[in-house]
Design a protein around this motif. Sequence first.
Motif, PDB file in Angstrom:
ATOM      1  N   PHE A   1      -3.498  -6.150 -14.234  1.00  0.00           N
ATOM      2  CA  PHE A   1      -3.635  -5.586 -12.784  1.00  0.00           C
ATOM      3  C   PHE A   1      -4.632  -6.009 -12.554  1.00  0.00           C
ATOM      4  O   PHE A   1      -5.718  -6.026 -13.194  1.00  0.00           O
ATOM      5  CB  PHE A   1      -4.484  -3.937 -14.526  1.00  0.00           C
ATOM      6  CG  PHE A   1      -4.218  -3.164 -15.500  1.00  0.00           C
ATOM      7  CD1 PHE A   1      -3.398  -3.741 -16.877  1.00  0.00           C
ATOM      8  CD2 PHE A   1      -2.910  -2.122 -14.490  1.00  0.00           C
ATOM      9  CE1 PHE A   1      -3.323  -2.239 -17.196  1.00  0.00           C
ATOM     10  CE2 PHE A   1      -2.443  -1.140 -15.485  1.00  0.00           C
ATOM     11  CZ  PHE A   1      -2.491  -1.281 -16.945  1.00  0.00           C
TER      12      PHE A   1
ATOM     13  N   PHE B   1      -8.018   0.781  -9.770  1.00  0.00           N
ATOM     14  CA  PHE B   1      -7.165  -0.428 -10.751  1.00  0.00           C
ATOM     15  C   PHE B   1      -5.401   0.334 -10.122  1.00  0.00           C
ATOM     16  O   PHE B   1      -5.416   0.896  -9.904  1.00  0.00           O
ATOM     17  CB  PHE B   1      -7.060   0.085 -12.305  1.00  0.00           C
ATOM     18  CG  PHE B   1      -8.024  -0.384 -12.762  1.00  0.00           C
ATOM     19  CD1 PHE B   1      -9.153   0.159 -13.586  1.00  0.00           C
ATOM     20  CD2 PHE B   1      -7.642  -1.776 -13.509  1.00  0.00           C
ATOM     21  CE1 PHE B   1     -10.455  -0.436 -14.063  1.00  0.00           C
ATOM     22  CE2 PHE B   1      -8.977  -2.567 -14.525  1.00  0.00           C
ATOM     23  CZ  PHE B   1      -9.984  -2.539 -14.572  1.00  0.00           C
ATOM     24  N   GLY B   2      -5.386  -0.632  -9.937  1.00  0.00           N
ATOM     25  CA  GLY B   2      -3.529  -0.878  -9.130  1.00  0.00           C
ATOM     26  C   GLY B   2      -2.855  -0.225 -10.897  1.00  0.00           C
ATOM     27  O   GLY B   2      -3.103   0.107 -11.220  1.00  0.00           O
ATOM     28  N   PRO B   3      -1.674  -0.242 -10.566  1.00  0.00           N
ATOM     29  CA  PRO B   3      -0.282   0.068 -11.507  1.00  0.00           C
ATOM     30  C   PRO B   3      -0.439  -0.124 -12.254  1.00  0.00           C
ATOM     31  O   PRO B   3       0.650   0.084 -13.270  1.00  0.00           O
ATOM     32  CB  PRO B   3       0.792   1.025 -10.262  1.00  0.00           C
ATOM     33  CG  PRO B   3       0.780   0.075  -9.030  1.00  0.00           C
ATOM     34  CD  PRO B   3      -0.572   0.204  -8.622  1.00  0.00           C
TER      35      PRO B   3
ATOM     36  N   LYS C   1      -0.357   3.705 -16.268  1.00  0.00           N
ATOM     37  CA  LYS C   1      -0.891   4.099 -15.443  1.00  0.00           C
ATOM     38  C   LYS C   1      -1.931   2.987 -15.450  1.00  0.00           C
ATOM     39  O   LYS C   1      -2.203   2.234 -16.673  1.00  0.00           O
ATOM     40  CB  LYS C   1      -1.029   5.160 -15.305  1.00  0.00           C
ATOM     41  CG  LYS C   1      -0.578   6.474 -14.624  1.00  0.00           C
ATOM     42  CD  LYS C   1      -0.676   7.926 -14.760  1.00  0.00           C
ATOM     43  CE  LYS C   1       0.103   8.500 -14.075  1.00  0.00           C
ATOM     44  NZ  LYS C   1      -0.081   9.141 -13.640  1.00  0.00           N
ATOM     45  N   GLY C   2      -2.846   2.578 -14.437  1.00  0.00           N
ATOM     46  CA  GLY C   2      -3.939   1.635 -14.322  1.00  0.00           C
ATOM     47  C   GLY C   2      -4.923   2.442 -15.009  1.00  0.00           C
ATOM     48  O   GLY C   2      -4.627   3.591 -15.242  1.00  0.00           O
ATOM     49  N   PRO C   3      -5.740   1.820 -15.686  1.00  0.00           N
ATOM     50  CA  PRO C   3      -7.385   2.466 -15.788  1.00  0.00           C
ATOM     51  C   PRO C   3      -7.631   3.415 -14.669  1.00  0.00           C
ATOM     52  O   PRO C   3      -7.738   2.934 -13.352  1.00  0.00           O
ATOM     53  CB  PRO C   3      -8.168   1.486 -16.124  1.00  0.00           C
ATOM     54  CG  PRO C   3      -7.253   0.398 -17.036  1.00  0.00           C
ATOM     55  CD  PRO C   3      -6.325   0.826 -15.958  1.00  0.00           C
TER      56      PRO C   3
END
Lengths: 115, 115
Positions: free
Chosen positions: A90, A106-108, B42-44
């Motif tokens: 991430f 955060f990104g994906p 998914k990201g946080p």
Amino acid sequence: DAGITQSPRHKVTETGTPVTLRCHQTENHRYMYWYRQDPGHGLRLIHYSYGVKDTDKGEVSDGYSVSRSKTEDFLLTLESATSSQTSVYFCAISAGLAGGIGEQYFGPGTRLTVT
Amino acid sequence: GESVGLHLPTLSVQEGDNSIINCAYSNSASDYFIWYKQESGKGPQFIIDIRSNMDKRQGQRVTVLLNKTVKHLSLQIAATQPGDSAVYFCAEKGLGSGNTGKLIFGQGTTLQVKP
């Protein structure tokens, strides 16, 4: 959502090959971070950047290098991929308020598998 | 060294009930804490944060409580909904991080909401 993209989103590579992951932001934030996420370990910081060409190590930096030649891009390179680097990676960004206070966005994520 | 831990890896609650997710931290000098929610794949995602000069902070359906005496942080979710099902991470500002915004993450608690 914060303007953060990561590429590729998924990658399978062989042991010993170099791999570069890209993080791109459209927020013009100063700080960028690379984390890895593994079961039982949560999120661990690999490297971070506090400006163009300004980077520093995190807690799990061995085997990784980074570069930031533009505000919007932060690259993570696995110099010679190993199976232990199989993980979800991430990228995060932060505006960096005074005293280091401020949330990270955060990104994906990129799922990397090293065979 | 620094560590941030959550008391329970999994928490199961009935829809409509209140949820309480706990976190213990080790660095008594930490002055900033954050809660993140991570849905599968998914990201946080940032939920809420709190500075050490506060004991409580409220958001929409969420409340964070900070007990510096016992180095304990909790996230309360009111009227838990199925969409709250996710992994929840607490994080603290890293020791010696200065203005870099570096965070130390706990391992996460999985919240399962039963219909």
